[in-house]
Write a protein that holds these residues in place. Structure first.
Motif, PDB file in Angstrom:
ATOM      1  N   HIS A   1       0.801  -1.232   0.000  1.00  0.00           N
ATOM      2  CA  HIS A   1       0.000   0.000   0.000  1.00  0.00           C
ATOM      3  C   HIS A   1       0.832   1.281   0.000  1.00  0.00           C
ATOM      4  O   HIS A   1       0.319   2.343  -0.322  1.00  0.00           O
ATOM      5  N   PHE A   2       2.111   1.154   0.401  1.00  0.00           N
ATOM      6  CA  PHE A   2       2.957   2.340   0.517  1.00  0.00           C
ATOM      7  C   PHE A   2       4.329   2.063  -0.088  1.00  0.00           C
ATOM      8  O   PHE A   2       4.770   0.921  -0.195  1.00  0.00           O
ATOM      9  N   ARG A   3       5.001   3.155  -0.441  1.00  0.00           N
ATOM     10  CA  ARG A   3       6.411   3.064  -0.800  1.00  0.00           C
ATOM     11  C   ARG A   3       7.055   4.402  -0.446  1.00  0.00           C
ATOM     12  O   ARG A   3       6.365   5.416  -0.272  1.00  0.00           O
ATOM     13  N   TRP A   4       8.376   4.397  -0.357  1.00  0.00           N
ATOM     14  CA  TRP A   4       9.110   5.637  -0.154  1.00  0.00           C
ATOM     15  C   TRP A   4       9.306   6.309  -1.506  1.00  0.00           C
ATOM     16  O   TRP A   4       9.467   5.621  -2.513  1.00  0.00           O
ATOM     17  N   ASP A   5       9.317   7.648  -1.516  1.00  0.00           N
ATOM     18  CA  ASP A   5       9.561   8.358  -2.769  1.00  0.00           C
ATOM     19  C   ASP A   5      11.051   8.239  -3.123  1.00  0.00           C
ATOM     20  O   ASP A   5      11.821   7.611  -2.399  1.00  0.00           O
ATOM     21  N   GLU A   6      11.430   8.856  -4.242  1.00  0.00           N
ATOM     22  CA  GLU A   6      12.817   8.738  -4.703  1.00  0.00           C
ATOM     23  C   GLU A   6      13.814   9.198  -3.663  1.00  0.00           C
ATOM     24  O   GLU A   6      14.893   8.642  -3.523  1.00  0.00           O
ATOM     25  N   GLU A   7      13.441  10.234  -2.932  1.00  0.00           N
ATOM     26  CA  GLU A   7      14.305  10.789  -1.892  1.00  0.00           C
ATOM     27  C   GLU A   7      14.336   9.904  -0.641  1.00  0.00           C
ATOM     28  O   GLU A   7      15.143  10.119   0.258  1.00  0.00           O
ATOM     29  N   GLN A   8      13.388   8.987  -0.550  1.00  0.00           N
ATOM     30  CA  GLN A   8      13.277   8.041   0.567  1.00  0.00           C
ATOM     31  C   GLN A   8      12.763   8.655   1.862  1.00  0.00           C
ATOM     32  O   GLN A   8      12.918   8.066   2.933  1.00  0.00           O
ATOM     33  N   VAL A   9      12.184   9.847   1.789  1.00  0.00           N
ATOM     34  CA  VAL A   9      11.727  10.478   3.035  1.00  0.00           C
ATOM     35  C   VAL A   9      10.223  10.768   3.066  1.00  0.00           C
ATOM     36  O   VAL A   9       9.692  11.110   4.122  1.00  0.00           O
TER      37      VAL A   9
ATOM     38  N   ARG B   1      19.508   4.820   9.952  1.00  0.00           N
ATOM     39  CA  ARG B   1      18.312   4.301  10.626  1.00  0.00           C
ATOM     40  C   ARG B   1      17.059   4.510   9.767  1.00  0.00           C
ATOM     41  O   ARG B   1      15.948   4.231  10.212  1.00  0.00           O
ATOM     42  N   HIS B   2      17.237   5.020   8.574  1.00  0.00           N
ATOM     43  CA  HIS B   2      16.087   5.247   7.710  1.00  0.00           C
ATOM     44  C   HIS B   2      16.515   5.066   6.254  1.00  0.00           C
ATOM     45  O   HIS B   2      17.604   5.497   5.895  1.00  0.00           O
ATOM     46  N   PRO B   3      15.678   4.505   5.379  1.00  0.00           N
ATOM     47  CA  PRO B   3      14.374   3.918   5.716  1.00  0.00           C
ATOM     48  C   PRO B   3      14.531   2.596   6.470  1.00  0.00           C
ATOM     49  O   PRO B   3      15.524   1.886   6.244  1.00  0.00           O
ATOM     50  N   PRO B   4      13.595   2.289   7.339  1.00  0.00           N
ATOM     51  CA  PRO B   4      13.708   1.027   8.087  1.00  0.00           C
ATOM     52  C   PRO B   4      13.539  -0.158   7.152  1.00  0.00           C
ATOM     53  O   PRO B   4      12.815  -0.088   6.179  1.00  0.00           O
ATOM     54  N   LEU B   5      14.225  -1.225   7.454  1.00  0.00           N
ATOM     55  CA  LEU B   5      14.199  -2.406   6.584  1.00  0.00           C
ATOM     56  C   LEU B   5      12.879  -3.151   6.697  1.00  0.00           C
ATOM     57  O   LEU B   5      12.513  -3.896   5.811  1.00  0.00           O
ATOM     58  N   LEU B   6      12.156  -2.902   7.790  1.00  0.00           N
ATOM     59  CA  LEU B   6      11.013  -3.770   8.037  1.00  0.00           C
ATOM     60  C   LEU B   6       9.826  -3.505   7.124  1.00  0.00           C
ATOM     61  O   LEU B   6       8.972  -4.359   6.996  1.00  0.00           O
ATOM     62  N   GLY B   7       9.778  -2.340   6.462  1.00  0.00           N
ATOM     63  CA  GLY B   7       8.629  -2.057   5.609  1.00  0.00           C
ATOM     64  C   GLY B   7       8.418  -3.070   4.511  1.00  0.00           C
ATOM     65  O   GLY B   7       7.298  -3.399   4.167  1.00  0.00           O
ATOM     66  N   SER B   8       9.502  -3.596   3.975  1.00  0.00           N
ATOM     67  CA  SER B   8       9.384  -4.500   2.852  1.00  0.00           C
ATOM     68  C   SER B   8       8.930  -5.895   3.266  1.00  0.00           C
ATOM     69  O   SER B   8       8.369  -6.624   2.473  1.00  0.00           O
ATOM     70  N   SER B   9       9.157  -6.258   4.514  1.00  0.00           N
ATOM     71  CA  SER B   9       8.830  -7.620   4.916  1.00  0.00           C
ATOM     72  C   SER B   9       7.545  -7.698   5.732  1.00  0.00           C
ATOM     73  O   SER B   9       7.077  -8.764   6.067  1.00  0.00           O
ATOM     74  N   GLN B  10       6.964  -6.544   6.064  1.00  0.00           N
ATOM     75  CA  GLN B  10       5.755  -6.562   6.893  1.00  0.00           C
ATOM     76  C   GLN B  10       4.542  -6.977   6.104  1.00  0.00           C
ATOM     77  O   GLN B  10       4.398  -6.598   4.965  1.00  0.00           O
TER      78      GLN B  10
END
Ligand code: ZN
Length: 141
Positions: free
Chosen positions: A89-97, A132-141
């Motif tokens: 449902h979500f992703r980080w933008d190109e800047e990752q913030v 510490r950002h972006p957190p790694l857990l977003g991709s595996s949740q």
């Protein structure tokens, strides 16, 4: 709510907000327990109804279960951490913030919870400097 239950919710979330993925060890405000089905709508204190949540997301979500998708103007369910997968449902933008919603649920949730407030984006930029950002857990949740 017992401290033990609170710790169980926190550990399951690896100390990150289950909506915006902010880390609880870099926050000036205490994280809280979000009731997915609000208590006011008879939501229980069962682990399956709880999510670890930063103050910003929790205060904007309040008792809402749905919100408007800004693209279609349809009322859709908010992201549900127990039922939905973050990276679907979500992703980080190109800047990752900045968090981008990539589905109606994602877009409505980003908007309703104001997940890209300037102060939060600034914090993400600083967290990038210490890996510490972006957190790694977003991709595996
Ligand atoms: Zn959050």
């Amino acid at each position: 709510m017992t401290e033990r239950l609170r710790q169980a919710v926190r550990e399951r979330a690896h100390g990150h907000c289950e909506y915006c993925l902010a880390p609880d060890d870099h926050s000036s405000a205490s994280f809280t327990i979000d009731h997915l089905q609000p208590r006011s709508a008879h939501g229980s204190d069962d682990l399956a109804n709880l999510a670890w949540c930063c103050w910003n997301c929790n205060s904007h979500k309040a008792a809402a279960l749905t919100a408007l998708d800004p693209q279609t103007n349809q009322n859709v369910p908010l992201f549900h951490p127990r039922r939905d997968t973050w990276s679907e449902h979500f992703r980080w933008d190109e800047e990752q913030v900045h968090i981008e919603g990539i589905t109606p649920i994602g877009r409505a949730t980003v908007e309703r919870l104001q997940m890209n407030e300037p102060a939060i984006v600034n914090l993400r930029r600083l967290l990038m400097l210490i890996d510490r950002h972006p957190p790694l857990l977003g991709s595996s949740q």
